[in-house]
Design a protein around this motif. Structure first.
Motif, PDB file in Angstrom:
ATOM      1  N   SER A 249       1.901  21.381  11.300  1.00  0.00           N
ATOM      2  CA  SER A 249       1.128  20.569  10.343  1.00  0.00           C
ATOM      3  C   SER A 249       1.896  19.310   9.963  1.00  0.00           C
ATOM      4  N   LEU A 250       3.206  19.493   9.790  1.00  0.00           N
ATOM      5  CA  LEU A 250       4.046  18.337   9.456  1.00  0.00           C
ATOM      6  C   LEU A 250       3.854  17.227  10.488  1.00  0.00           C
TER       7      LEU A 250
ATOM      8  N   TYR B  83      -3.003 -14.793   6.056  1.00  0.00           N
ATOM      9  CA  TYR B  83      -2.376 -15.087   4.754  1.00  0.00           C
ATOM     10  C   TYR B  83      -1.004 -15.696   4.942  1.00  0.00           C
ATOM     11  N   PRO B  84      -0.971 -16.885   5.499  1.00  0.00           N
ATOM     12  CA  PRO B  84       0.355 -17.441   5.793  1.00  0.00           C
ATOM     13  C   PRO B  84       1.168 -17.641   4.519  1.00  0.00           C
ATOM     14  N   GLY B  85       0.491 -17.708   3.381  1.00  0.00           N
ATOM     15  CA  GLY B  85       1.193 -17.983   2.120  1.00  0.00           C
ATOM     16  C   GLY B  85       1.950 -16.771   1.591  1.00  0.00           C
ATOM     17  N   ILE B  86       1.557 -15.592   2.016  1.00  0.00           N
ATOM     18  CA  ILE B  86       2.170 -14.404   1.413  1.00  0.00           C
ATOM     19  C   ILE B  86       3.404 -13.971   2.220  1.00  0.00           C
ATOM     20  N   LYS B  87       4.511 -13.957   1.495  1.00  0.00           N
ATOM     21  CA  LYS B  87       5.731 -13.568   2.217  1.00  0.00           C
ATOM     22  C   LYS B  87       5.863 -12.052   2.154  1.00  0.00           C
ATOM     23  N   GLY B  88       5.339 -11.443   3.171  1.00  0.00           N
ATOM     24  CA  GLY B  88       5.404  -9.978   3.191  1.00  0.00           C
ATOM     25  C   GLY B  88       6.285  -9.522   4.342  1.00  0.00           C
ATOM     26  N   GLY B  89       6.511  -8.271   4.410  1.00  0.00           N
ATOM     27  CA  GLY B  89       7.300  -7.766   5.526  1.00  0.00           C
ATOM     28  C   GLY B  89       7.290  -6.252   5.498  1.00  0.00           C
ATOM     29  N   TYR B  90       8.033  -5.718   6.401  1.00  0.00           N
ATOM     30  CA  TYR B  90       8.092  -4.262   6.501  1.00  0.00           C
ATOM     31  C   TYR B  90       8.973  -3.741   5.377  1.00  0.00           C
ATOM     32  N   VAL B  91       8.449  -2.795   4.560  1.00  0.00           N
ATOM     33  CA  VAL B  91       9.282  -2.209   3.495  1.00  0.00           C
ATOM     34  C   VAL B  91       9.282  -0.696   3.632  1.00  0.00           C
ATOM     35  N   GLU B  92      10.343  -0.109   3.136  1.00  0.00           N
ATOM     36  CA  GLU B  92      10.430   1.357   3.156  1.00  0.00           C
ATOM     37  C   GLU B  92      10.612   1.817   1.737  1.00  0.00           C
ATOM     38  N   LYS B  93       9.817   2.802   1.342  1.00  0.00           N
ATOM     39  CA  LYS B  93       9.906   3.258  -0.028  1.00  0.00           C
ATOM     40  C   LYS B  93      10.215   4.745  -0.025  1.00  0.00           C
ATOM     41  N   PRO B  94      11.235   5.180  -0.790  1.00  0.00           N
ATOM     42  CA  PRO B  94      11.577   6.609  -0.804  1.00  0.00           C
ATOM     43  C   PRO B  94      10.834   7.348  -1.920  1.00  0.00           C
ATOM     44  N   TYR B  95      10.384   8.550  -1.615  1.00  0.00           N
ATOM     45  CA  TYR B  95       9.756   9.431  -2.611  1.00  0.00           C
ATOM     46  C   TYR B  95      10.494  10.752  -2.547  1.00  0.00           C
ATOM     47  N   SER B  96      10.683  11.411  -3.730  1.00  0.00           N
ATOM     48  CA  SER B  96      11.400  12.695  -3.631  1.00  0.00           C
ATOM     49  C   SER B  96      10.427  13.806  -3.258  1.00  0.00           C
ATOM     50  N   LEU B  97      10.902  14.696  -2.459  1.00  0.00           N
ATOM     51  CA  LEU B  97      10.067  15.777  -1.923  1.00  0.00           C
ATOM     52  C   LEU B  97      10.283  17.008  -2.786  1.00  0.00           C
ATOM     53  N   VAL B  98       9.239  17.360  -3.550  1.00  0.00           N
ATOM     54  CA  VAL B  98       9.379  18.485  -4.472  1.00  0.00           C
ATOM     55  C   VAL B  98       8.373  19.561  -4.100  1.00  0.00           C
TER      56      VAL B  98
ATOM     57  N   VAL C  37       0.320  11.419   0.986  1.00  0.00           N
ATOM     58  CA  VAL C  37       1.088  11.861   2.161  1.00  0.00           C
ATOM     59  C   VAL C  37       2.247  12.756   1.706  1.00  0.00           C
ATOM     60  N   VAL C  38       2.976  12.278   0.650  1.00  0.00           N
ATOM     61  CA  VAL C  38       4.123  13.062   0.153  1.00  0.00           C
ATOM     62  C   VAL C  38       3.647  14.437  -0.318  1.00  0.00           C
ATOM     63  N   GLN C  39       2.509  14.417  -1.002  1.00  0.00           N
ATOM     64  CA  GLN C  39       1.951  15.655  -1.531  1.00  0.00           C
ATOM     65  C   GLN C  39       1.638  16.637  -0.398  1.00  0.00           C
ATOM     66  N   SER C  40       0.961  16.114   0.647  1.00  0.00           N
ATOM     67  CA  SER C  40       0.586  17.060   1.705  1.00  0.00           C
ATOM     68  C   SER C  40       1.797  17.543   2.489  1.00  0.00           C
ATOM     69  N   ILE C  41       2.849  16.673   2.529  1.00  0.00           N
ATOM     70  CA  ILE C  41       4.068  17.131   3.206  1.00  0.00           C
ATOM     71  C   ILE C  41       4.687  18.290   2.412  1.00  0.00           C
ATOM     72  N   SER C  42       4.715  18.122   1.089  1.00  0.00           N
ATOM     73  CA  SER C  42       5.362  19.163   0.276  1.00  0.00           C
ATOM     74  C   SER C  42       4.599  20.487   0.388  1.00  0.00           C
ATOM     75  N   GLN C  43       3.309  20.385   0.698  1.00  0.00           N
ATOM     76  CA  GLN C  43       2.528  21.625   0.826  1.00  0.00           C
ATOM     77  C   GLN C  43       2.862  22.402   2.104  1.00  0.00           C
ATOM     78  N   GLN C  44       3.583  21.732   3.005  1.00  0.00           N
ATOM     79  CA  GLN C  44       3.921  22.416   4.265  1.00  0.00           C
ATOM     80  C   GLN C  44       5.182  23.278   4.134  1.00  0.00           C
ATOM     81  N   TYR C  45       5.743  23.296   2.965  1.00  0.00           N
ATOM     82  CA  TYR C  45       6.936  24.147   2.743  1.00  0.00           C
ATOM     83  C   TYR C  45       6.471  25.594   2.571  1.00  0.00           C
ATOM     84  N   LEU C  46       7.015  26.462   3.425  1.00  0.00           N
ATOM     85  CA  LEU C  46       6.563  27.852   3.406  1.00  0.00           C
ATOM     86  C   LEU C  46       7.476  28.725   2.556  1.00  0.00           C
TER      87      LEU C  46
END
Ligand code: ADP
Length: 466
Positions: free
Chosen positions: A69-70, A120-135, A51-60
């Protein structure tokens, strides 16, 4: 508590199957699920990077972006459960899924949380946000934040896969248990059938039926040995039974003749038909002596049968032993005017002394009985490396060839009339042969009517135990 072989074997087979299946399924489940999670996590990371890769390709270039496209990328990502936010270095947000459709984002997150906690009641998961740099074009333009359900999210397909796996494990387990149960029952049947047969045979034997034998062969070694042992036992008992019956028959038969003669004589005398003169009384006395001798022989046979198995073996010089028996007979031979000679040098053998004396004694007393006055009896002893040979040769009345195979049998006498004179009861040779065979030796006879008889006893120097 007594359990049948079938129950025990089948239960232990099932237990073994159960334990191993449990182990295998727990281990495989743990291992596979771990692998699967790792795979899904990697997959997630790959998707994010794509996803990050295709976003970076939208830079003109020159701060220009292909906004259409974005938006497409952002909407597509949202459909896959990714909430994307693109922020430029300047702080300007050029795409934010929440701004685009906040309701849908919220719904997605809730839906994912629900699916995971349900399965999977045993797995303590949740919503996470992960940052990637846009190059793009080698310059850092800003960052892309991707929000998703972490540490990993299992889609409906993934869950189906895991459930199928568990189901397969369960089916395999049940099938193996069924198989183990069947195998256990089969094995138990194959073991217990021959054993039951042996039990039946042993019961028949204990009731006195010795004729039956177990014929079926098992391919289990121990069972084969068991059937063989029981068969041998039956054979031994049957032989004993035959011997016992024959002995009783023979004894009755042997006693009947002298008793009948005695009875006839006595009745004749009582009725006054015959006079009780000394001749008649002498004849009665002879019959009584005959019976007495026979009883004496029977006693000896019984004694011999009793200690037959227990040979008291010691090393002895056969020449000394034979010489001593010959010496003891000398006066009796002299009385009948039969000459008795012995030749032989020292020969050491391991044997039962008393029983050996008995053998030589029986042969010498026969030679005396069946050799008329003026005859010769020669006893000779020779030795080889492993065995010694004792020959008792007389030039007496001899025997017909047809009688030779039977003379070692109990109560067999060549000629009733001639033996009545000499008074044998027909067990001397039986005893001699039994003793020689107990020492693993052989006794042989050569004879010609009116020419003489030669008995040969061959004894091993060392009796090897079986
Ligand atoms: P018995 O007590 O009658 O001598 P044995 O068993 O010793 O019984 O012998 C069986 C029979 O073999 C005898 O009755 C006899 O007829 C025959 N026999 C044994 N030894 C001789 C011998 N040396 N010469 C001739 N006949 C013999």
């Amino acid at each position: 508590m007594h359990y049948s072989l079938k129950t025990k074997l089948s239960l232990s087979y099932v237990l073994v199957a159960l334990v191993s299946i449990l182990f295998v399924s727990i281990l495989s489940n743990q291992f596979l699920q771990k692998q699967f999670r790792e795979y899904i996590q990697e997959n997630q990371e790959d998707t994010n990077l794509a996803v990050v890769q295709s976003i970076s390709q939208q830079y003109l270039g020159e701060d220009q972006w292909n906004y259409n496209s974005l938006e497409n990328i952002g909407v597509n990502a949202l459909a896959k459960g990714l909430i994307v936010k693109v922020t430029l270095a300047s702080g300007e947000v050029i795409w934010d899924a929440r701004v685009h459709n906040n309701g849908m984002c919220q719904q997605m997150i809730e839906q994912m949380a629900y699916t995971m906690s349900a399965h999977y009641p045993g797995i303590k998961g949740g919503y996470v946000e992960k940052p990637y740099s846009l190059v793009a074009e080698n310059q850092e333009l800003g960052k892309v934040e991707i929000g998703y359900y972490g540490p990993f999210y299992l889609s409906r397909n993934d869950l189906t896969f895991i459930n199928t796996l568990n189901k397969l494990n369960l089916i395999a387990g049940l099938l193996s248990m069924l198989f183990a149960l069947m195998l256990g029952i089969l094995m138990a049947k194959r073991l217990s059938t021959p054993i039951s047969r042996v039990i039946d045979a042993a019961q028949m034997i204990s009731q006195g039926y010795f004729g039956g034998r177990i014929r079926e062969r098992s391919n289990t070694k121990e069972i084969c040995r068991l059937t063989d042992t029981v068969n041998n036992l039956a054979q031994t008992l049957e032989n004993q039974e035959i011997l016992r019956k024959r002995l009783t028959d023979d004894v009755a038969h042997e006693l009947r003749t002298p008793l009948a003669t005695l009875q006839g004589n006595l009745e004749g005398m009582i009725d006054g038909i015959w006079k009780a003169d000394s001749d008649r009384l002498k004849s009665c006395h002879e019959e009584i002596m005959r019976i007495t001798r026979m009883v004496g022989d029977l006693e000896m046979l019984a004694r011999f049968d009793r200690d037959n198995l227990a040979l008291d073996k010691k090393q002895l010089d056969m020449a000394v032993l034979t010489g001593a028996v010959v010496n003891n007979f000398q006066s009796q031979y002299l009385k009948k005017r039969v000459s008795l000679n012995f030749s032989g040098k020292e020969e050491l053998i391991t044997a039962d002394r008393d029983k050996m004396i008995q053998v030589i004694f029986n042969l010498l007393s026969n030679a005396l009985k069946y050799t008329p006055p003026g005859g010769n009896v020669d006893v000779s002893l020779t030795g080889g490396t492993d065995s010694v040979q004792i020959i008792v040769k007389d030039n007496g009345i001899g025997m017909d060839e047809k009688d030779l195979p039977f003379i070692f049998e109990r109560f067999y006498r060549v000629d009733q009339s001639r033996t009545r004179l000499t008074g044998g009861s027909g067990i001397g040779l039986t005893i001699a042969r039994s003793i020689v065979e107990a020492h693993k030796g052989k006794i042989e006879v050569k004879s010609k009517l009116n020419e003489g008889t030669e008995f040969t006893v061959i004894l091993p120097k060392q009796v090897v135990k079986e």
